[in-house]
Design a protein around this motif. Structure first.
Motif, short mmCIF file in Angstrom:
data_model
loop_
_atom_site.label_atom_id
_atom_site.label_comp_id
_atom_site.label_asym_id
_atom_site.label_seq_id
_atom_site.Cartn_x
_atom_site.Cartn_y
_atom_site.Cartn_z
N SER A 29 -21.74 -61.71 -79.52
CA SER A 29 -21.44 -62.57 -78.39
C SER A 29 -20.89 -63.89 -78.89
CB SER A 29 -22.70 -62.81 -77.55
OG SER A 29 -23.21 -61.59 -77.07
N VAL A 30 -19.64 -64.18 -78.59
CA VAL A 30 -19.01 -65.40 -79.09
C VAL A 30 -18.25 -66.10 -77.99
CG1 VAL A 30 -18.80 -64.50 -81.45
CG2 VAL A 30 -16.93 -64.18 -79.83
N VAL A 31 -18.01 -67.38 -78.18
CA VAL A 31 -17.13 -68.16 -77.31
C VAL A 31 -16.13 -68.90 -78.16
CG1 VAL A 31 -18.85 -68.45 -75.47
CG2 VAL A 31 -18.71 -70.12 -77.33
N LYS A 32 -15.02 -69.26 -77.57
CA LYS A 32 -14.04 -70.10 -78.23
C LYS A 32 -14.16 -71.51 -77.68
CE LYS A 32 -10.43 -66.77 -79.45
NZ LYS A 32 -9.01 -66.41 -79.25
N ILE A 33 -14.19 -72.48 -78.57
CA ILE A 33 -14.26 -73.87 -78.14
C ILE A 33 -13.16 -74.67 -78.83
CG2 ILE A 33 -16.77 -73.75 -77.84
CD1 ILE A 33 -16.88 -75.60 -80.43
N GLY A 162 -23.76 -81.60 -75.69
CA GLY A 162 -24.64 -81.16 -74.62
C GLY A 162 -24.12 -79.91 -73.94
N THR A 163 -22.81 -79.86 -73.71
CA THR A 163 -22.19 -78.67 -73.13
C THR A 163 -22.27 -77.50 -74.08
OG1 THR A 163 -20.65 -80.08 -71.89
CG2 THR A 163 -20.07 -77.75 -72.11
N LEU A 164 -22.05 -77.76 -75.34
CA LEU A 164 -22.06 -76.71 -76.36
C LEU A 164 -23.44 -76.07 -76.49
CD1 LEU A 164 -20.00 -75.64 -78.60
CD2 LEU A 164 -21.31 -77.06 -80.18
N LEU A 165 -24.49 -76.88 -76.38
CA LEU A 165 -25.84 -76.41 -76.63
C LEU A 165 -26.63 -76.10 -75.37
CD1 LEU A 165 -26.79 -79.04 -79.39
CD2 LEU A 165 -25.99 -76.69 -79.75
#
Length: 359
Positions: A29-33, A162-165
């Motif tokens: 499970s991954v996201v791109k940031i 904060g958004t990332l975590l």
């Protein structure tokens, strides 16, 4: 640098985020940031473990999400031990990445199963430095995320992380405090018509300093003072020797005694400045305008240049301009330590901390 907005694009449905037996990067499970250096990075969708390249990033993470920290960069200093939460002090030491050099123990770090390596981004961070971080991340087998830790970037940095975590509410509080501090400093400077000058005395004889305009001088200037040391050194991390003749020529309004190599201010340095006949030729010494920079958990000017500088701005401004910067610094220190360092310190502890300037 233009403000960078965090884009989270879900790449895979979160099918295994409830598993606690595997690191998130192994779940698929991954996201791109887009991180704060403008880099597109693939990271685990759920961050469960973070290590940091140095103590500036580590203390930033400690403030925002201490339970996600898996290691610290170096053994605790005596100043940290005196007031910082024991759980943070007990984290395993993983090492430091600093200007292309690393003391990271790759094997020990791998056993902590970190999901990301958080790296500090400053205005002087070059593409070469970022490439070095990327190389270490590659060797560790984890993605790196760059977070901007210049003072003016801290409100954005807390929002970003904060958004990332998934810590948006907590991050909003830190972002607000950071912005309030910057706005407060702006108002102080706007009400100062004749800025005071300071000389930062470092080293055993007080004849090392930091340069005006450097990263480590930023707190001084934001607090409305002038660093009189106009010497050529853009980053502020080197030892910069000066002669007493130069200091005599500058005639600073205040002397700031600052710890460099350690967090301990050596009393003989202060005594030398106060009692030595040569130093007595300075007006600031004659008038006892000598301040000793507090050192818990690190000195508040910026060694290292992290979140410690937020309270440093308020301390310097209130010390130099008490009639303009009308705050109760003791109450502010209690508030700051509770919020950022997760410890409740007593009035006696605050007085002892601030009374380092009364040697």
């Amino acid at each position: 640098m233009n403000k960078l907005i965090l884009y989270l694009v879900i790449a895979v449905v979160l099918t295994s985020c409830h598993s606690s037996s595997k690191p998130a990067q192994q779940s698929g499970s991954v996201v791109k940031i887009t991180d704060m250096a403008g880099r597109t990075v693939e990271i685990p969708a759920t961050i469960k473990s973070v290590i940091c390249a140095d103590m500036t990033a580590t203390y930033f993470m400690y403030a925002l999400a201490p339970k996600l920290l898996s290691g610290r960069n170096m053994k605790p200093t005596s100043s940290e031990v005196s007031l910082i939460d024991q759980k943070f002090l007990d984290l395993p030491v993983v090492g430091v990445i600093f200007y292309g050099k690393s003391t990271f123990n790759l094997e020990a770090t791998a056993k902590l199963h970190p999901d990301i390596l958080l790296c500090p981004l400053f205005h002087h961070t070059t593409p070469e430095y970022i490439a070095d971080y990327e190389e270490f991340g590659h060797r560790l087998g984890i993605p790196i995320v760059m977070v901007a830790l210049d003072l003016e970037k801290l409100p954005e940095a807390f929002t970003f992380m904060g958004t990332l975590l998934g810590k948006e509410k907590t991050a909003a509080e830190f972002s607000q405090y950071s912005q309030q501090t910057l706005n407060w400093a702006d108002s102080i400077r706007a009400n100062i018509s004749n800025p005071l000058s300071v000389y930062v005395a470092e080293g055993k004889d007080g004849l090392y300093t930091i340069s005006a305009g450097s990263t480590h001088s930023q707190v001084i200037e934001m607090a409305g003072a002038k660093n009189c040391a106009l010497v050529d050194e853009s980053y502020g991390y080197k030892n910069i020797p000066v002669s007493f003749e130069q200091i005599l020529n500058w005639q600073p309004d205040y002397i700031l005694v600052n710890s460099r190599a350690s967090t301990e201010i050596e009393s003989e340095v202060i005594n030398q400045i106060k009692k030595d006949k040569v130093w007595q030729s300075l007006r600031a010494v004659k008038e006892n305008k000598i301040l000793v920079v507090p050192t818990v958990p690190f000195n508040w000017i910026g060694r290292p240049p992290g979140i410690n500088r937020l309270i440093g701005i308020r301390w310097i401004a209130s010390s130099l301009y008490p009639n303009v910067a009308q705050i109760n610094i003791e109450e502010e220190v209690v508030r700051f330590f509770s919020m950022f360092y997760h410890v409740n310190i007593s009035g006696e502890e605050v007085k002892a901390l601030l009374n380092t300037n009364q040697h």
